[in-house]
Design a protein around this motif. Sequence first.
Motif, PDB file in Angstrom:
ATOM      1  N   LEU A 117       1.140  -5.077  -1.490  1.00  0.00           N
ATOM      2  CA  LEU A 117       0.720  -4.231  -0.375  1.00  0.00           C
ATOM      3  C   LEU A 117       1.357  -2.871  -0.628  1.00  0.00           C
ATOM      4  O   LEU A 117       2.562  -2.690  -0.485  1.00  0.00           O
ATOM      5  N   LYS A 118       0.560  -1.936  -1.065  1.00  0.00           N
ATOM      6  CA  LYS A 118       1.041  -0.625  -1.492  1.00  0.00           C
ATOM      7  C   LYS A 118       0.549   0.439  -0.526  1.00  0.00           C
ATOM      8  O   LYS A 118      -0.167   0.122   0.418  1.00  0.00           O
ATOM      9  N   TYR A 119       0.912   1.686  -0.736  1.00  0.00           N
ATOM     10  CA  TYR A 119       0.418   2.744   0.156  1.00  0.00           C
ATOM     11  C   TYR A 119       0.231   4.072  -0.549  1.00  0.00           C
ATOM     12  O   TYR A 119       0.853   4.361  -1.559  1.00  0.00           O
ATOM     13  N   PHE A 120      -0.682   4.844   0.027  1.00  0.00           N
ATOM     14  CA  PHE A 120      -0.891   6.244  -0.345  1.00  0.00           C
ATOM     15  C   PHE A 120      -0.732   7.069   0.926  1.00  0.00           C
ATOM     16  O   PHE A 120      -1.202   6.671   2.001  1.00  0.00           O
ATOM     17  N   MET A 121      -0.085   8.206   0.804  1.00  0.00           N
ATOM     18  CA  MET A 121       0.104   9.097   1.945  1.00  0.00           C
ATOM     19  C   MET A 121       0.034  10.534   1.474  1.00  0.00           C
ATOM     20  O   MET A 121       0.051  10.806   0.274  1.00  0.00           O
ATOM     21  N   GLY A 122      -0.044  11.438   2.396  1.00  0.00           N
ATOM     22  CA  GLY A 122      -0.108  12.851   2.056  1.00  0.00           C
ATOM     23  C   GLY A 122       0.845  13.644   2.920  1.00  0.00           C
ATOM     24  O   GLY A 122       1.995  13.292   3.070  1.00  0.00           O
ATOM     25  N   HIS A 123       0.363  14.688   3.515  1.00  0.00           N
ATOM     26  CA  HIS A 123       1.030  15.637   4.400  1.00  0.00           C
ATOM     27  C   HIS A 123       1.900  16.624   3.620  1.00  0.00           C
ATOM     28  O   HIS A 123       1.632  17.799   3.627  1.00  0.00           O
ATOM     29  N   THR A 124       2.960  16.145   2.983  1.00  0.00           N
ATOM     30  CA  THR A 124       3.767  17.036   2.160  1.00  0.00           C
ATOM     31  C   THR A 124       2.987  17.280   0.867  1.00  0.00           C
ATOM     32  O   THR A 124       2.515  16.336   0.248  1.00  0.00           O
ATOM     33  N   HIS A 125       2.849  18.509   0.492  1.00  0.00           N
ATOM     34  CA  HIS A 125       1.971  18.853  -0.630  1.00  0.00           C
ATOM     35  C   HIS A 125       2.684  18.746  -1.975  1.00  0.00           C
ATOM     36  O   HIS A 125       3.196  19.719  -2.516  1.00  0.00           O
ATOM     37  N   CYS A 126       2.686  17.515  -2.478  1.00  0.00           N
ATOM     38  CA  CYS A 126       3.219  17.235  -3.806  1.00  0.00           C
ATOM     39  C   CYS A 126       2.670  15.877  -4.221  1.00  0.00           C
ATOM     40  O   CYS A 126       2.187  15.116  -3.396  1.00  0.00           O
ATOM     41  N   ASN A 127       2.737  15.580  -5.463  1.00  0.00           N
ATOM     42  CA  ASN A 127       2.317  14.281  -5.982  1.00  0.00           C
ATOM     43  C   ASN A 127       3.546  13.618  -6.580  1.00  0.00           C
ATOM     44  O   ASN A 127       4.140  14.147  -7.521  1.00  0.00           O
ATOM     45  N   GLU A 128       3.915  12.470  -6.012  1.00  0.00           N
ATOM     46  CA  GLU A 128       5.092  11.785  -6.527  1.00  0.00           C
ATOM     47  C   GLU A 128       5.080  10.317  -6.127  1.00  0.00           C
ATOM     48  O   GLU A 128       4.423   9.926  -5.161  1.00  0.00           O
ATOM     49  N   VAL A 129       5.802   9.537  -6.888  1.00  0.00           N
ATOM     50  CA  VAL A 129       6.041   8.142  -6.537  1.00  0.00           C
ATOM     51  C   VAL A 129       7.185   8.148  -5.531  1.00  0.00           C
ATOM     52  O   VAL A 129       8.239   8.726  -5.782  1.00  0.00           O
ATOM     53  N   THR A 130       6.972   7.518  -4.366  1.00  0.00           N
ATOM     54  CA  THR A 130       8.020   7.502  -3.339  1.00  0.00           C
ATOM     55  C   THR A 130       8.761   6.170  -3.295  1.00  0.00           C
ATOM     56  O   THR A 130       9.898   6.128  -2.854  1.00  0.00           O
ATOM     57  N   GLU A 131       8.122   5.102  -3.730  1.00  0.00           N
ATOM     58  CA  GLU A 131       8.748   3.794  -3.905  1.00  0.00           C
ATOM     59  C   GLU A 131       8.140   3.206  -5.173  1.00  0.00           C
ATOM     60  O   GLU A 131       6.933   2.972  -5.222  1.00  0.00           O
ATOM     61  N   THR A 132       8.938   2.961  -6.169  1.00  0.00           N
ATOM     62  CA  THR A 132       8.438   2.518  -7.465  1.00  0.00           C
ATOM     63  C   THR A 132       7.533   1.290  -7.313  1.00  0.00           C
ATOM     64  O   THR A 132       7.934   0.289  -6.733  1.00  0.00           O
ATOM     65  N   GLY A 133       6.313   1.446  -7.789  1.00  0.00           N
ATOM     66  CA  GLY A 133       5.348   0.358  -7.775  1.00  0.00           C
ATOM     67  C   GLY A 133       4.705   0.067  -6.439  1.00  0.00           C
ATOM     68  O   GLY A 133       3.846  -0.796  -6.345  1.00  0.00           O
ATOM     69  N   ILE A 134       5.100   0.795  -5.373  1.00  0.00           N
ATOM     70  CA  ILE A 134       4.590   0.505  -4.033  1.00  0.00           C
ATOM     71  C   ILE A 134       4.029   1.736  -3.351  1.00  0.00           C
ATOM     72  O   ILE A 134       2.945   1.697  -2.781  1.00  0.00           O
TER      73      ILE A 134
END
Length: 105
Positions: free
Chosen positions: A83-100
């Motif tokens: 069960l993973k997630y995608f989010m936005g709002h802050t304008h950058c592209n990054e992994v926020t939790e490895t693999g999730i």
Amino acid sequence: FNAYFKIGNLAFISYSGAYDDKAVQPFLEEACGWLSGQGDVVNAFVIGHWNDGGLGCSNGMDVPSVRSKMESIEGCSAFGNKLKYFMGHTHCNEVTETGIGFMVA
């Protein structure tokens, strides 16, 4: 905007963090119930706008918090780290939790 759908063997659950937990909880339970009946799903993705609270996001309705709540809902709980997630709002592209967790904006 709340929706759930499947593309191939991937499931997607999107919700609006502008509403509070009481308003969104029944939808999340419905979506997790639907997910439990999708036998061929290998990963499920929670999709939302806010990566943290404030600026229009209700308290506790940022994507990481909602995904965490969904881990305890029947139908979603069986997915664990799938069960993973995608989010936005802050304008950058990054992994926020490895693999999730992933921020894409």
